[in-house]
Every structure is written in C-alpha cells, then in structure tokens.
Design a protein around this motif. Sequence first.
Motif, PDB file in Angstrom:
ATOM      1  N   GLY A 100      -0.772 -37.079 -51.613  1.00 30.78           N
ATOM      2  CA  GLY A 100      -1.502 -38.343 -51.640  1.00 30.78           C
ATOM      3  C   GLY A 100      -2.752 -38.346 -50.790  1.00 30.78           C
ATOM      4  O   GLY A 100      -3.064 -39.333 -50.125  1.00 30.78           O
TER       5      GLY A 100
ATOM      6  N   GLN B 218      -1.821 -41.964 -69.514  1.00 29.08           N
ATOM      7  CA  GLN B 218      -2.832 -41.357 -68.644  1.00 29.08           C
ATOM      8  C   GLN B 218      -4.239 -41.667 -69.132  1.00 29.08           C
ATOM      9  O   GLN B 218      -5.122 -41.980 -68.335  1.00 29.08           O
ATOM     10  CB  GLN B 218      -2.637 -39.842 -68.610  1.00 29.08           C
TER      11      GLN B 218
ATOM     12  N   LYS C 167      -1.201 -33.452 -53.720  1.00 24.59           N
ATOM     13  CA  LYS C 167      -0.043 -34.052 -54.375  1.00 24.59           C
ATOM     14  C   LYS C 167       0.669 -35.051 -53.459  1.00 24.59           C
ATOM     15  O   LYS C 167       1.256 -36.016 -53.920  1.00 24.59           O
ATOM     16  CB  LYS C 167       0.922 -32.944 -54.805  1.00 24.59           C
TER      17      LYS C 167
ATOM     18  N   LYS D  58      -5.672 -36.121 -63.451  1.00 23.96           N
ATOM     19  CA  LYS D  58      -4.346 -36.732 -63.628  1.00 23.96           C
ATOM     20  C   LYS D  58      -3.273 -35.673 -63.835  1.00 23.96           C
ATOM     21  O   LYS D  58      -2.078 -35.985 -63.845  1.00 23.96           O
ATOM     22  CB  LYS D  58      -4.362 -37.652 -64.854  1.00 23.96           C
TER      23      LYS D  58
ATOM     24  N   GLU E  44       3.262 -40.315 -72.364  1.00 24.63           N
ATOM     25  CA  GLU E  44       2.641 -40.111 -71.060  1.00 24.63           C
ATOM     26  C   GLU E  44       1.143 -39.860 -71.200  1.00 24.63           C
ATOM     27  O   GLU E  44       0.332 -40.404 -70.457  1.00 24.63           O
ATOM     28  CB  GLU E  44       3.300 -38.910 -70.377  1.00 24.63           C
TER      29      GLU E  44
ATOM     30  N   ARG F  43      -0.065 -35.328 -61.738  1.00 28.43           N
ATOM     31  CA  ARG F  43       1.008 -36.321 -61.832  1.00 28.43           C
ATOM     32  C   ARG F  43       1.793 -36.189 -63.123  1.00 28.43           C
ATOM     33  O   ARG F  43       2.613 -37.028 -63.436  1.00 28.43           O
ATOM     34  CB  ARG F  43       0.431 -37.733 -61.742  1.00 28.43           C
ATOM     35  N   THR F  44       1.493 -35.170 -63.928  1.00 25.32           N
ATOM     36  CA  THR F  44       2.195 -35.055 -65.197  1.00 25.32           C
ATOM     37  C   THR F  44       3.643 -34.635 -64.962  1.00 25.32           C
ATOM     38  O   THR F  44       3.944 -33.866 -64.058  1.00 25.32           O
ATOM     39  CB  THR F  44       1.493 -34.057 -66.138  1.00 25.32           C
ATOM     40  N   THR F  45       4.531 -35.180 -65.793  1.00 20.16           N
ATOM     41  CA  THR F  45       5.939 -34.812 -65.670  1.00 20.16           C
ATOM     42  C   THR F  45       6.348 -33.891 -66.806  1.00 20.16           C
ATOM     43  O   THR F  45       7.478 -33.423 -66.847  1.00 20.16           O
ATOM     44  CB  THR F  45       6.834 -36.062 -65.710  1.00 20.16           C
TER      45      THR F  45
ATOM     46  N   THR G 129      -6.133 -39.025 -58.853  1.00 12.35           N
ATOM     47  CA  THR G 129      -4.939 -38.340 -58.357  1.00 12.35           C
ATOM     48  C   THR G 129      -3.996 -39.296 -57.626  1.00 12.35           C
ATOM     49  O   THR G 129      -3.010 -38.872 -57.068  1.00 12.35           O
ATOM     50  CB  THR G 129      -5.317 -37.195 -57.404  1.00 12.35           C
ATOM     51  N   GLN G 130      -4.314 -40.573 -57.640  1.00 16.16           N
ATOM     52  CA  GLN G 130      -3.513 -41.621 -57.006  1.00 16.16           C
ATOM     53  C   GLN G 130      -3.263 -41.349 -55.529  1.00 16.16           C
ATOM     54  O   GLN G 130      -2.125 -41.193 -55.097  1.00 16.16           O
ATOM     55  CB  GLN G 130      -2.183 -41.803 -57.747  1.00 16.16           C
TER      56      GLN G 130
END
Lengths: 442, 280
Positions: free
Chosen positions: B105, B152, B103, B129, B148, B132-134, B192-193
Amino acid sequence: MKKNNQRQGLITAGIVIVLLAVLVLLDNAAWVPPMLLTVLRKGVIYALVAVSMNLLNGFTGLFSLGQAGFMLLGAYSYAVLTIPVENQTAIYQQFKNGGLHFSITESLTNVMGEFGTLIGVIICLIIAGAVAALFAYLIGLPVLRLKSDYLAIATLGFAEILRALVQFEKLGPVTNGSNLLYGFTSFSNFQIGTLHLGTVMPFLFSGACIWIVVLLINSTYGRAFKAIRDDEVAAEAMGINLAKHKRMSFVISSFFAGISGGLLAMYQASVQAVTFKSAMTYEILLIVVIGGIGSITGSILASFLFVGCSEWWLRFLDNTTVVSLNGKIASVIVICVAIVGVVALIFWRNRKKAFADKRNTIFLTLIVGAVLLAGQIKFAISSSLQLPLLRSGFRMVIFSIVIMIMVLFFSKGIMGDRELPDLLQKRRNAKAAKASKGGDAQ
Amino acid sequence: MSKNVLKVENATMQFGGVVAVDNMNLEVNEGEIVSLIGPNGAGKTTAFNVITGVYAPSNGCVWFEGDKIVENYPHGKMQKLYKGQNNGKYSHITAPTPDRITKLGMARTFQNIRLWKSQTVFENVLIAKHLRTTSNLFSATFRLNHAEEKRQREECDELLRVMELDGVRDELATSLPYGQQRRVEIARALATQPKLLLLDEPAAGMNPQETDELTAFIGKIRDNFKLTVFLIEHHMDLVMDISDRIYVLDFGKLIASGTPEEIQNNQRVIDAYLGVSNDA
C-alpha cells in the motif's frame, strides 16, 4: 458494443472455416505444386515459433536466443514418445534394448482407433511443450537475472548444451545419440478415408497455440509483460513482480517452442539434433525482426514469406544451367531488369543531394552495374548455357542481400508493432472521418 | 494522536565511502501531507528509494503501518566500510523488492517521468491495477475473469474522471504535455490503491500556473482517496502551501523538522539553502 463483438466473432469464424476448406482442397487437389504444401506446412510451424519468440523478445523485452534448444527438446520428446514399438529395435540398432518400449499414440490407436491417434498426438505435443517448459523454468532461475545481450548469450549457450547433451552416447538408449529418429506419427498419417489432412493439421495445432498466445497477450498478464518491456523500473514500482513475470513469459514461450518442435518433427517425419543448430534460432529471430518486433500478425506473415523465399521462390537462383534458349533469354532479361532497377533505386534515393555529396556513390553504382550488365551481355551473345554468377547456394546470397536491404530501410519490419486488424480499423476510421467531414462541408 | 503510517528509523544509506543518507529518523502520520526538502544532492531521492525498496539501506529500518517492512545492518563488504551510527543495533535482513512494498500500500511517482511509452493513458492506469488481480494465468488467458476485468476497467475510468484525464483517455501517454503526464503518473500510482502516496518532485519542470493547479490537486486527492502524502519538492510555494509538516535534509542528515512557519524561520535551514558567509 456487444453486437459489434458478435459480428466480429462471426467474421472470424467465417474466415477460419473458409481457410480450412481451402486447405483441405489444396491437400487433395492433384494440380497443387508440392512446394506450396511444403511452404504452408513449414511456414505455419515457423509462425508458431516466431510468435513464441515474439512473446519473449517483443512483448516482454527479454532478448533470448534459446528457441532452437527448446524446439529440440520438444521434437525429441514427441519423437521418443510416439515411435511404434515394432520399429524401435530397427531405429535404435546402435543401442541394445534402446527405446521406451511403449508408444503413446500406438497404445491409444489400439484402444480407440483413428481418433486415438489424434488424442495421442495432442497429448504428446503437450508433453513436448511441458518438457521444454520444465527446462525453461530450471534454466530461467539463474539466467533471467541477466539483461539484454547477456541473457541472449546465456540462452544461446544453453541451447548448444542441450544439443550436445542429446547427442551424448550414454543417453543413446532414449535419444538414439546423434542418429536419426524416424517412423513416428507424422502429418501424412492424418487422413479420413482418401481425404488427406496433412496440411490442415499443422494449421489447426499452430492456430490453436497462436490463438492462446494472442489471448494471453491481451489479458492482464500480457499487459504486465508489456509494462516490463516499456520500463522495468516503473513496472516494479507499480507492483509487478519482475522475477515472476519474466519467468512466466520465458516458460510460456518455451512451452510453445516445444510444441512447435514437436510439430516440426511431425513435418520432417524424422528428428536429428544437427538440424536444431543456432542457425535455426537466427532464422526465427530474422522472421521476428522482419515481421516487426511486437506484432503477432507480422511474425505470421513474415514466417510464410521467409519459408516461401528460402524454400521455393528463390530456388531458380540455384540452377547453374538453363535448358533452352528461351530460358536463357528470360534469365538475362530478369537479371538485367533487376540490376537496372537497383541502380535506378539508388539514384532515386540520392536525387535530392548535391552532386559533390553523391559523386562516390554514383560512380560506384555505375561501375558495379556496368560490370554486372556486361557479364550478362557476354553471356547472352555467347553460346554456353552455363549461367554466370549463379551457383548452387547463390539463393542464400541473394536472400541475405534482400534481408540486409530490408533491415536497413525498413528497420521496424513489415508491421512495426501494429497488428493487421489495427490497420484495417484505422482505414475504416479514416473513411468514417472523411465521410463525416464531407457531410459537414455540405 | 493519529498513528503513524510510515516511520523511518536510523536509516543510513552508504554507497562505497559516500554516505548519501545519514541516520535519518522521520515519521509520517495518517492523513498528513509531509514534505522532504533540501538542496540538490542532499539525498532526498535516495531516501525515497530506501523507503520504496529500490535500495536496501546499509543500516536501519522502515516501518509501515506498524509492521517492520525493511531492515538491514552492515554486513559483508559494508562491514569494514561502514561510517554511520547505530552499528550493531540491527541484526536482521528484511529487504523486499519494490513490487512487494507497493503491494502493501505504498505507491510512488518518479522524478523523471517513467510512463510506459507504448501504452495509452488508460492502459497505463489499467496495468497498475495488475497487482490487485486475483485471477491466475489460466483464468486470465481464457477470460474466466471477465467480471474482475470489467470492474477494473470501470475503476480506471472513474479514476481518470477524478483526475480530469478522461479527455485524453486513448492518447499515447508520452504524447501528452508535461503537466498531464505528471497527472497520469499520479493516477497510475493511485490505481494501485495505496494508503501512502510518495511523490518525487511532482512540480519539476512546471510553470507557476501548473504548480498552483497541482497544489490544489494534491490536497484534493488526499481528501478524495483518504491518503497520506509524502513528497519531495523544490518549489517552496507549493511546499509551504500544502505541507502539514516539513523535514529538511542536507548532506544526508536531517537538519530540521516542523511546521512550515518553523522551517521558514529556522536559521540552519536558511544557512543550508543560502550558505554561510565566512566573515560572519
């Protein structure tokens, strides 16, 4: 795309409305065998438990056997909260001043009438689920560190502890010890005028819950659950918090198990801790396995099949005597056909092997088949109406054999990990492909 | 001088009496491609596992973008067993689980491919992904997060296009040929950015042509996604082609570091790979 979605939505809504209409009809028609209603009611409740277990076992890959314990919590929570006050002294006669001295459904009925009963039942079912979920959260903290079989053993033990705890005498004023709880709001209380709704209501409640589970499974959290099932290490490396998601799945599964426990209490119109033995968990596990681990529609189909077989269709095996000569002939014919069929099936499966390889199998099959047939023929020519082999409880023997055959030859269950709509979709795609191929050929 | 993204400080990983990684110090700077090489059993994957949080090191710490993310010191049973250096220098325990490090990075791939086997290529990338979900459980279940979700999905489609995987979007991930499975794994890690991409033997089991493609590819994704890449590799062609710097690990110890030319001419590295003759 959007139009397609709309069409699908309309079709689904249509199916649901037709189904509900049929259920209302079945509920009120005089010619319907009461067994059918039993199977439908119990089947749909078992479907909900099976789906909740499938969420845990099939979609998150956690092998848990605590379902009966969470159902017990739900059933007791529901029953304790809904027993009308005037019945409480009679029900809790062993325990002085037992009972809660209030009833949610009764109070709401007094305020809002019939509608209040419905609201009260819904509230109590949600509380039943919440109690089960709370316990699942607490037990999950230590237990979810375990994996596979160890988790199964721990949860199984936990369910047994719960059953013992509920029967504990000191808790008697609330749980009535090991005595029966009864007299609370059940499905027979639902009717509008003379219209009975006793079968529609469990379908509505279970259907809503299963729908929520399906939505959850197709959401981003459901996808994370599937990732944990497929490869835990990769899931953790891709940022999925294992502890959090496992706990989430466990708590949600228990929540719905609790609700189905409440529904089961309503169906039985009584609650007793003895019914929630580990045997019940195994029944549900069986449904999940037969339906296919990781398939919601499989679980639903299998639960109706299971309940149908165990409650209704195999009942005739429990009869020890036939009434008339016709019945005798019919039973002989049915059993002979079954024996010959099984023997033929074994031969057919071995048809490609060399004789030396299959010699033992063939002799054994022939001997057992001949003995069974001889027994039937002896019965057919004798004058007694006492059926050979069949005893009360023989139904369960046959049922177990059927399940063994099922698990041996169809180890993926009815549906595997596919869903019913997937299969239909595949057929449609195949048809489309065929059509386009035909077009090319021309 | 660009700042370092990853810094490993005095990291020692000891399993019982075996010291798998011994007092390792290394730095990876922003935008670099750095390789970690070494003979079989040198401790490369263990080093990766320490960095990504699979193991807590026996002693030492790991810094990521200026923050100390992992720290440990010999305690408990390890106190008596510990054979490494710098004993007593560290006094805190910071041991986050791998998901928390991801998470922050830092994303990784695996030496033996670990794709989710019942999922399609697209789903494999989409699941990555999830971190990164909110949206919470409620909003996700009742589809209140469709904006969202849609974003995604679009990002995943874009990623698949960049990775040249859009042709196999709906295939089962494990049904693909080996080279493509590797690329799906990299795509999944990119979903996962991350700021730092860790590749564990990305060219393992590939033929020379696939390896060449991969070499070009790693450079491309570094520029495309503005990444820092840290990789373990056995194919020396690939390593010498793309690395800015190389670290060499042998029996858990770093024996050399420097540019590809320096490493190629380093006697200790040659000895480690080829062995030292006794009569020399």
